[in-house]
Design a protein around this motif. Sequence first.
Motif, PDB file in Angstrom:
ATOM      1  N   VAL A  18       3.708   4.796 -11.772  1.00 40.57           N
ATOM      2  CA  VAL A  18       5.155   4.907 -11.554  1.00 40.57           C
ATOM      3  C   VAL A  18       5.779   5.851 -12.579  1.00 40.57           C
ATOM      4  CG1 VAL A  18       7.330   3.638 -11.426  1.00 40.57           C
ATOM      5  CG2 VAL A  18       5.269   2.670 -10.407  1.00 40.57           C
ATOM      6  N   ARG A  44       1.239   6.418  -0.511  1.00 39.14           N
ATOM      7  CA  ARG A  44       2.080   5.406  -1.164  1.00 39.14           C
ATOM      8  C   ARG A  44       2.670   5.927  -2.466  1.00 39.14           C
ATOM      9  NH1 ARG A  44      -0.590  -0.583  -0.496  1.00 39.14           N
ATOM     10  NH2 ARG A  44      -0.231  -0.730   1.750  1.00 39.14           N
ATOM     11  N   THR A  48       6.625   6.433  -3.509  1.00 41.26           N
ATOM     12  CA  THR A  48       7.207   5.992  -4.778  1.00 41.26           C
ATOM     13  C   THR A  48       7.969   7.147  -5.416  1.00 41.26           C
ATOM     14  OG1 THR A  48       5.570   4.273  -5.193  1.00 41.26           O
ATOM     15  CG2 THR A  48       6.636   5.228  -7.126  1.00 41.26           C
ATOM     16  N   ARG A  51      11.306   7.492  -3.714  1.00 42.19           N
ATOM     17  CA  ARG A  51      12.247   6.415  -4.061  1.00 42.19           C
ATOM     18  C   ARG A  51      12.811   6.598  -5.465  1.00 42.19           C
ATOM     19  NH1 ARG A  51       8.895   3.466  -0.573  1.00 42.19           N
ATOM     20  NH2 ARG A  51       7.407   2.934  -2.198  1.00 42.19           N
ATOM     21  N   TYR A  58      12.313   1.816 -11.102  1.00 46.61           N
ATOM     22  CA  TYR A  58      11.050   1.852 -11.844  1.00 46.61           C
ATOM     23  C   TYR A  58      10.360   0.489 -11.848  1.00 46.61           C
ATOM     24  CZ  TYR A  58       7.674   2.014 -15.598  1.00 46.61           C
ATOM     25  OH  TYR A  58       6.510   1.911 -16.316  1.00 46.61           O
ATOM     26  N   GLU A  61       9.155  -0.713  -8.411  1.00 44.20           N
ATOM     27  CA  GLU A  61       7.976   0.047  -7.992  1.00 44.20           C
ATOM     28  C   GLU A  61       6.737  -0.363  -8.790  1.00 44.20           C
ATOM     29  OE1 GLU A  61       7.496   2.316  -5.427  1.00 44.20           O
ATOM     30  OE2 GLU A  61       9.475   1.617  -4.823  1.00 44.20           O
ATOM     31  N   CYS A  64       5.492  -3.599  -7.415  1.00 46.51           N
ATOM     32  CA  CYS A  64       4.837  -3.378  -6.117  1.00 46.51           C
ATOM     33  C   CYS A  64       3.450  -2.787  -6.296  1.00 46.51           C
ATOM     34  CB  CYS A  64       5.691  -2.469  -5.234  1.00 46.51           C
ATOM     35  SG  CYS A  64       7.188  -3.249  -4.619  1.00 46.51           S
ATOM     36  N   TRP A  65       3.351  -1.795  -7.175  1.00 43.88           N
ATOM     37  CA  TRP A  65       2.049  -1.172  -7.406  1.00 43.88           C
ATOM     38  C   TRP A  65       1.064  -2.159  -8.009  1.00 43.88           C
ATOM     39  CZ3 TRP A  65      -0.605   2.618  -5.559  1.00 43.88           C
ATOM     40  CH2 TRP A  65       0.062   3.662  -4.932  1.00 43.88           C
TER      41      TRP A  65
END
Length: 97
Positions: A18, A44, A48, A51, A58, A61, A64-65
């Motif tokens: 990220v 993906r 990111t 977004r 941050y 994300e 999520c990662w």
Amino acid sequence: MGGVSSQRVAFDAARVLVSAASSDLCWWLCGELGRCLGEGYEARLLETRLRLEHDDVYYKEAGCWRAILEDAFRDRPDAAECLYRVVGPLLGASAGR
């Protein structure tokens, strides 16, 4: 994997991915993600990147990662070691986030 857990790799790699998504390093990381995990992960990371251009997301994300990577490592434990070799040298650069 040298004593490093896949959960730790997921946490560290999420931060690195990220942090680097909005830099020129993103393109290199896309290729490395594809090599370690498969082409779908490249897309993906680019999502990111998009977004992050429009919102301050941050931490969302990164979370999520972390989940994405933990799921991937459950299916392919060898991928954790591969990704650790990629993000390990970059950890200091993302530590300030």
